[in-house]
Design a protein around this motif. Structure first.
Motif, PDB file in Angstrom:
ATOM      1  N   UNK A 135       0.848  -1.178   0.000  1.00  0.00           N
ATOM      2  CA  UNK A 135       0.000   0.000   0.000  1.00  0.00           C
ATOM      3  C   UNK A 135       0.892   1.238   0.000  1.00  0.00           C
ATOM      4  N   UNK A 136       0.349   2.331  -0.530  1.00  0.00           N
ATOM      5  CA  UNK A 136       1.100   3.578  -0.619  1.00  0.00           C
ATOM      6  C   UNK A 136       0.135   4.736  -0.433  1.00  0.00           C
ATOM      7  N   UNK A 137       0.724   5.933  -0.208  1.00  0.00           N
ATOM      8  CA  UNK A 137      -0.096   7.128  -0.171  1.00  0.00           C
ATOM      9  C   UNK A 137      -0.186   7.783   1.189  1.00  0.00           C
ATOM     10  N   UNK A 173      -1.374   9.200   8.141  1.00  0.00           N
ATOM     11  CA  UNK A 173      -0.163   8.442   7.826  1.00  0.00           C
ATOM     12  C   UNK A 173       0.313   7.616   9.000  1.00  0.00           C
ATOM     13  N   UNK A 174       0.209   8.163  10.206  1.00  0.00           N
ATOM     14  CA  UNK A 174       0.608   7.420  11.407  1.00  0.00           C
ATOM     15  C   UNK A 174      -0.304   6.227  11.652  1.00  0.00           C
ATOM     16  N   UNK A 175      -1.594   6.399  11.412  1.00  0.00           N
ATOM     17  CA  UNK A 175      -2.538   5.294  11.595  1.00  0.00           C
ATOM     18  C   UNK A 175      -2.225   4.144  10.640  1.00  0.00           C
ATOM     19  N   UNK A 176      -1.915   4.472   9.391  1.00  0.00           N
ATOM     20  CA  UNK A 176      -1.603   3.434   8.400  1.00  0.00           C
ATOM     21  C   UNK A 176      -0.222   2.837   8.671  1.00  0.00           C
ATOM     22  N   UNK A 193       3.755  -4.039   3.546  1.00  0.00           N
ATOM     23  CA  UNK A 193       4.660  -2.979   3.124  1.00  0.00           C
ATOM     24  C   UNK A 193       3.869  -1.716   2.824  1.00  0.00           C
ATOM     25  N   UNK A 194       4.332  -0.585   3.386  1.00  0.00           N
ATOM     26  CA  UNK A 194       3.653   0.701   3.214  1.00  0.00           C
ATOM     27  C   UNK A 194       4.668   1.763   2.837  1.00  0.00           C
ATOM     28  N   UNK A 195       4.434   2.439   1.706  1.00  0.00           N
ATOM     29  CA  UNK A 195       5.232   3.582   1.311  1.00  0.00           C
ATOM     30  C   UNK A 195       4.414   4.841   1.574  1.00  0.00           C
ATOM     31  N   UNK A 196       4.756   5.553   2.641  1.00  0.00           N
ATOM     32  CA  UNK A 196       4.081   6.809   2.977  1.00  0.00           C
ATOM     33  C   UNK A 196       4.597   7.886   2.031  1.00  0.00           C
ATOM     34  N   UNK A 197       3.735   8.344   1.137  1.00  0.00           N
ATOM     35  CA  UNK A 197       4.183   9.257   0.095  1.00  0.00           C
ATOM     36  C   UNK A 197       4.372  10.682   0.589  1.00  0.00           C
ATOM     37  N   UNK A 198       3.404  11.195   1.330  1.00  0.00           N
ATOM     38  CA  UNK A 198       3.349  12.632   1.600  1.00  0.00           C
ATOM     39  C   UNK A 198       3.373  13.057   3.061  1.00  0.00           C
ATOM     40  N   UNK A 199       2.773  12.319   4.000  1.00  0.00           N
ATOM     41  CA  UNK A 199       2.679  12.838   5.371  1.00  0.00           C
ATOM     42  C   UNK A 199       4.058  13.185   5.929  1.00  0.00           C
ATOM     43  N   UNK A 200       4.150  14.320   6.628  1.00  0.00           N
ATOM     44  CA  UNK A 200       5.443  14.895   6.964  1.00  0.00           C
ATOM     45  C   UNK A 200       5.931  14.631   8.384  1.00  0.00           C
ATOM     46  N   UNK A 201       5.077  14.131   9.255  1.00  0.00           N
ATOM     47  CA  UNK A 201       5.502  13.956  10.637  1.00  0.00           C
ATOM     48  C   UNK A 201       6.724  13.054  10.758  1.00  0.00           C
ATOM     49  N   UNK A 202       7.643  13.458  11.613  1.00  0.00           N
ATOM     50  CA  UNK A 202       8.869  12.678  11.819  1.00  0.00           C
ATOM     51  C   UNK A 202       8.592  11.313  12.438  1.00  0.00           C
ATOM     52  N   UNK A 203       7.471  11.186  13.135  1.00  0.00           N
ATOM     53  CA  UNK A 203       7.175   9.953  13.857  1.00  0.00           C
ATOM     54  C   UNK A 203       7.050   8.743  12.931  1.00  0.00           C
ATOM     55  N   UNK A 204       6.712   8.985  11.663  1.00  0.00           N
ATOM     56  CA  UNK A 204       6.504   7.867  10.739  1.00  0.00           C
ATOM     57  C   UNK A 204       7.780   7.052  10.562  1.00  0.00           C
ATOM     58  N   UNK A 205       8.916   7.729  10.486  1.00  0.00           N
ATOM     59  CA  UNK A 205      10.171   6.992  10.304  1.00  0.00           C
ATOM     60  C   UNK A 205      11.033   6.962  11.561  1.00  0.00           C
TER      61      UNK A 205
END
Length: 402
Positions: free
Chosen positions: A98-100, A107-110, A120-132
């Protein structure tokens, strides 16, 4: 004729947000979810960027002889709905990844869903640092430059301004909170005597721009750090201009140089703001000229920053698929470690240490040309130059995430 019919059908699928039956042995299904209805300024161009890249990839035979099929869904601008849609894409549609996503809390929920379900998830746009970093997991990678990265790109201008009294204005959700937290920490480190004289944090999409602008003016700051975007930004700029809030004050602002948010302001664009953005008409690199030419030919329109993100998302997926030895989540995770991707901004890499891409952003000042806002005095900042090193990442990211 068959190829023309396929591309016409594909364009319809993307425009309508629908999918068509796939022949399993001939296609690779990718699920994409986003807040198309609630954030059209960014995501309509984003969808076009994806469409252009998908057309280019599939016209060359796809990946390893298989064409990519994109199945698009709206996440309703709601974290719970986004998780439900992600689950549906995986279980009902049988996508391999999944992506987006656009808004940071979605983005954090996904991201959490991907970690729990091992998808596998490619977070395209959300900017929060917590994602990575703080909430990062093994199965999530992220494309776009984070709030930390973009704030760091603006920091040289903020420090050089030598202003003591700062006002902060930001949307009161994860992205805005993260950006302000980063800005405070970076500026205080460089300028210990700095004062933050007011913080205005309206709910996303519900800014009382007149009251916010007046509150900032009443606090008598020397400078302003702005994180508002979209319609909230337009309202704030108009009210601020009316009240003279920005006169003789340094303003640094995330995202405000993106055409999505600058174009609606027209001649009201706030000249002199230092911003991150996308000066599409001033980038003359071979990679960008090729992208711009293809985009204008296909859509008879100029690209927005969303177009670049959408295009680079599909190019990233294609590059990862070409490298992987299998289509299971663990194989995709390994394929993206250290993966190099060619984009309209030039080549970038997905870091193995934190799964963050090094794609950068443009920094410059807002200017007026022919009655429209644009960026001047531009500079591309490589994302790798504003990211912490691998040793620092170990402190920021859970050990289990790798």
């Amino acid at each position: 004729m068959k190829a023309k019919h396929y591309l016409s059908s594909l364009a319809f699928v993307l425009a309508a947000g629908l999918s068509f039956p796939a022949v399993a042995q001939d296609t690779i299904k990718i699920g994409e979810l986003n807040s198309y209805k609630s954030q059209p300024a960014f995501l309509d161009p984003y969808k076009k960027g994806m469409e252009l890249a998908l057309e280019e990839v599939n016209a060359k035979g796809g990946v390893n002889g298989k064409k990519i099929e994109l199945i698009i869904r709206d996440d309703g601008g709601n974290p719970g709905e986004a998780v439900r849609v992600a689950e549906e894409l995986v279980t009902r549609e049988g996508v391999v990844m999944i992506a987006g996503t656009f808004l940071s809390h979605i983005g954090l929920a996904v991201t959490n869903f991907a970690g729990q379900k091992k998808v596998f998830f490619l977070a395209a746009e959300p900017l929060t640092d917590k994602i990575t970093w703080e909430n990062g997991n093994k199965y999530t990678y992220r494309l776009r430059a984070t709030t930390y990265m973009q704030t760091a790109m603006l920091m040289p201008a903020a420090i050089a301004a030598k202003k003591k009294r700062w006002a902060l204005v930001y949307p009161n959700f994860e992205y805005g909170q993260s950006a302000v937290q980063n800005f405070k920490a970076m500026l205080q480190k460089a300028q210990p005597d700095v004062e933050f004289v007011t913080e205005q944090a309206p709910p996303l999409g519900k800014v009382d721009a007149g009251a916010v602008a007046q509150a900032i003016d009443d606090a008598k700051p020397d400078a302003i750090f702005n994180v508002l975007f979209g319609p909230d930004l337009a309202k704030f700029v108009r009210e601020g201009n009316t009240r003279g809030v920005f006169k003789d004050r340094t303003v640094v602002s995330l995202l405000s140089g993106e055409p999505e948010y600058l174009d609606p302001l027209g001649a009201e664009a706030p000249v002199g703001w230092v911003v991150t953005g996308y000066p599409w008409d001033k980038i003359k690199t071979p990679e960008h000229v090729a992208f711009l030419t293809a985009y204008q030919k296909k859509f008879n329109d100029y690209p927005r920053l969303g177009s670049v993100v959408g295009y680079s998302t599909i190019k990233s997926i294609a590059a990862g698929l070409a490298k992987t030895k299998g289509l299971d989540a663990d194989s995709l995770v390994e394929a993206f470690k250290g993966l190099y991707v060619q984009s309209p901004f030039g080549p970038f890499q997905y870091r193995a240490s934190d799964h963050q891409a090094t794609m950068g952003a443009y920094v410059g000042k807002i200017a007026l040309e022919k009655g429209k806002g644009t960026m001047d005095d531009i500079k591309y900042v490589d994302g790798a130059s504003v990211l912490p090193g691998d040793n620092e990442v170990k402190k920021l990211r859970p050990a289990s995430a790798n």
